[in-house]
Design an enzyme around this catalytic site. Structure first.
Site, PDB file in Angstrom:
ATOM      1  N   ASP A  90      40.850 -24.312  25.615  1.00 24.78           N
ATOM      2  CA  ASP A  90      40.830 -23.079  26.147  1.00 24.78           C
ATOM      3  C   ASP A  90      39.961 -22.301  25.264  1.00 24.78           C
ATOM      4  O   ASP A  90      40.110 -22.197  23.974  1.00 24.78           O
ATOM      5  CB  ASP A  90      42.270 -22.534  25.704  1.00 24.78           C
ATOM      6  N   ASP A 126      35.742 -17.314  30.021  1.00 26.15           N
ATOM      7  CA  ASP A 126      36.793 -17.861  30.011  1.00 26.15           C
ATOM      8  C   ASP A 126      37.111 -19.000  30.591  1.00 26.15           C
ATOM      9  O   ASP A 126      36.873 -19.342  31.955  1.00 26.15           O
ATOM     10  CB  ASP A 126      38.064 -16.815  30.437  1.00 26.15           C
TER      11      ASP A 126
END
Ligand SMILES: *[C@@H]1O[C@H](CO)[C@@H](O)[C@H](O)[C@H]1NC(C)=O
Ligand SMILES: *[C@@H]1O[C@H](CO)[C@@H](O)[C@H](O)[C@H]1NC(C)=O
Length: 472
Positions: free
Chosen positions: A149, A350
């Site tokens: 992440d 992201d």
């Protein structure tokens, strides 16, 4: 009335004939601006077996990136549920937007920090979390599957004895008491003090440092801040800070925890900077049948093909990577979107958001251009929040319009056809972009759009780079 009609007719004729010659010339010279793909390439056979990325197999600082549902994953063979993906993705985007727009009032913050069950609710939710890597923890080494992440910093895994609660995970839960390299971080250490500045909650239990990370919704992990040996393929790191989660709750099902790749000082790239110089790259595979790679350091960078854009700091987040989008093109034609449409909300890249989010006006322009190019295909019902879908039943080849993003510094990144489409099934293939609700919601470059690109995060250079064919 009549004359204005005539003018319209003339303009239309000129425009149509100009458009036709343009297309015809391009076709004759073999210089076509769209991608013609075999429809079958969008719908991999469900029985296909796993093909491993040679890059990840041959580079010592490289890990295979595996889609959590598919033949390469040991976690679950369950087919991805599209409604669930889109719902969880929407939750992640909502949490990013509310964190960055500071919608929480001062009173909300106080009541959160006083609440015993769910403090730090303003974190970013996991979303669908489709990509996983395997990392070794402890001595002897215990292999664990972790989400990776770029939107968060702290690396954590569930730990025995699960003093609070552990959710079910596929691999055995890590037991610190059977690892000879584990140590607790003390409450008075500088590491513990820095938790707060990294967006985490610091607590103390006796002399031990306790971290708490909230991921929005009802997801959180809480436990001992600890040091442990980490093994990445054949690279070993003796003493990295991580969260040994004793109380974990949320939508992490099956996965042991998270590998934090954000910009903050607790993130994995920051902690291993002496070895890898705070540089990493990845490639997300075109389909779950393939693995991609997550590579630390500058091994395997496609230097001659890489195009970089500066990373900007995101207000109210030390973890997120900011980028500046300056334009979008469809089939090499720049859409007419005022620069302020992008510069007002800003943008981030992201790994955990699935579908790219665009400012409403930019999305509208993209959709109009895309629909025009796709007018020969049968429209299908929308798959909310995706609203532009096609039925490719019986279609053999598809001309997918070429979509490119321009970033600050003149960098133009062309997306792969697979990075433009979200495939539910043959009768429902959708334009994989979603409009933000508000003009000032940050734009997000999501992971569908990043598929098969080499994406490089160059910490010391303060830049992110892109190159085509990054998984090969
Ligand atoms: C870490 O702290 C916990 C709780 O006090 C304790 O049970 C455990 O033995 C400690 N581990 C080490 C290696 O000191
Ligand atoms: C649609 O199909 C017609 C006939 O094959 C072709 O001439 C035209 O260029 C196509 N339109 C687009 C937008 O591709």
């Amino acid at each position: 009335m009549k004359s204005s009609l005539n003018i319209v007719t003339i303009i239309l004729c000129v425009w149509l004939s100009w458009g036709r010659t343009d297309g015809a010339q391009k076709r004759e010279s073999g210089e076509v601006s769209f991608h013609r793909i075999q429809a079958s390439s969008l719908f991999p056979s469900p029985s296909s077996s796993c093909v491993l990325s040679p890059r990840a197999s041959n580079t010592k600082s490289s890990l295979h990136v595996v889609h959590r549902h598919g033949p390469c994953s040991s976690l679950s063979s369950k087919k991805a549920d599209h409604d669930e993906i889109l719902r969880l993705d929407q939750a992640r985007v909502k949490s990013i937007h509310s964190k960055l727009s500071k919608k929480l009032t001062a009173r909300d913050r106080v009541s959160q920090s006083q609440s015993t069950d769910l403090p730090a609710r303003d974190g970013i939710t996991f979303g669908y979390g489709n990509y996983v890597v395997t990392v070794g923890i402890g001595t002897p080494k215990h292999d664990l599957s972790l989400f990776f992440d770029t939107g968060s910093d702290i690396t954590w895994t569930q730990c025995q004895p699960c003093a609070g609660k552990c959710y079910s995970q596929k691999e055995p839960i890590f037991n610190p008491s059977s690892s000879s390299s584990y140590s607790n971080v003390s409450c008075s250490s500088p590491v513990c003090d820095s938790l707060t500045s990294q967006g985490l909650v610091k607590q103390c239990s006796a002399s031990n440092c306790i971290y708490l990370a909230g991921y929005g919704d009802k997801s959180f992990t809480q436990g001992f801040m600890a040091k442990e040996k980490f093994t990445l393929n054949s690279d070993v790191f003796d003493s990295l800070n991580f969260g040994c989660g004793q109380n974990n709750q949320g939508l992490f099902t099956g996965i042991a925890g998270l590998l934090g790749l954000g910009r903050g000082s607790f993130s994995f790239p920051s902690q291993t900077a002496k070895t890898y110089n705070n540089i990493f790259s990845y490639c997300l595979p075109s389909s779950p049948q393939y693995t991609g790679h997550l590579t630390f350091g500058s091994a395997g960078l496609s230097n001659s093909l890489l195009k970089y854009t500066p990373v900007s700091t995101v207000k109210d987040s030390s973890s997120l990577y900011g980028l500046d989008i300056v334009g979008i093109s469809v089939d090499d034609k720049e859409l007419k979107i005022p620069l302020t449409v992008f510069s007002t909300p800003g943008a981030i890249i992201d790994s955990g958001t699935v579908i790219t989010r665009l400012p409403p006006k930019a999305y509208a322009a993209l959709r109009t251009a895309f629909k025009e190019k796709m007018s020969n295909y049968t429209a299908a019902a929308g798959l909310p929040p995706l609203d532009t879908c096609y039925d490719f039943t019986g279609v053999e080849s598809i001309d997918v319009p070429k979509v490119s993003f321009s970033f600050k510094g003149g960098t133009v990144v062309e997306l792969e056809p697979i990075g433009v489409l979200f495939v539910a099934d043959r009768s429902q293939v959708c334009l994989a972009f979603i409009a933000n609700d508000k003009d000032d919601d940050v734009a997000i470059l999501g992971n569908v759009q990043q598929k098969t690109l080499q994406v490089v995060y160059d910490g010391p250079g303060g830049r992110v780079g892109f190159a085509p064919n990054g998984c090969n």
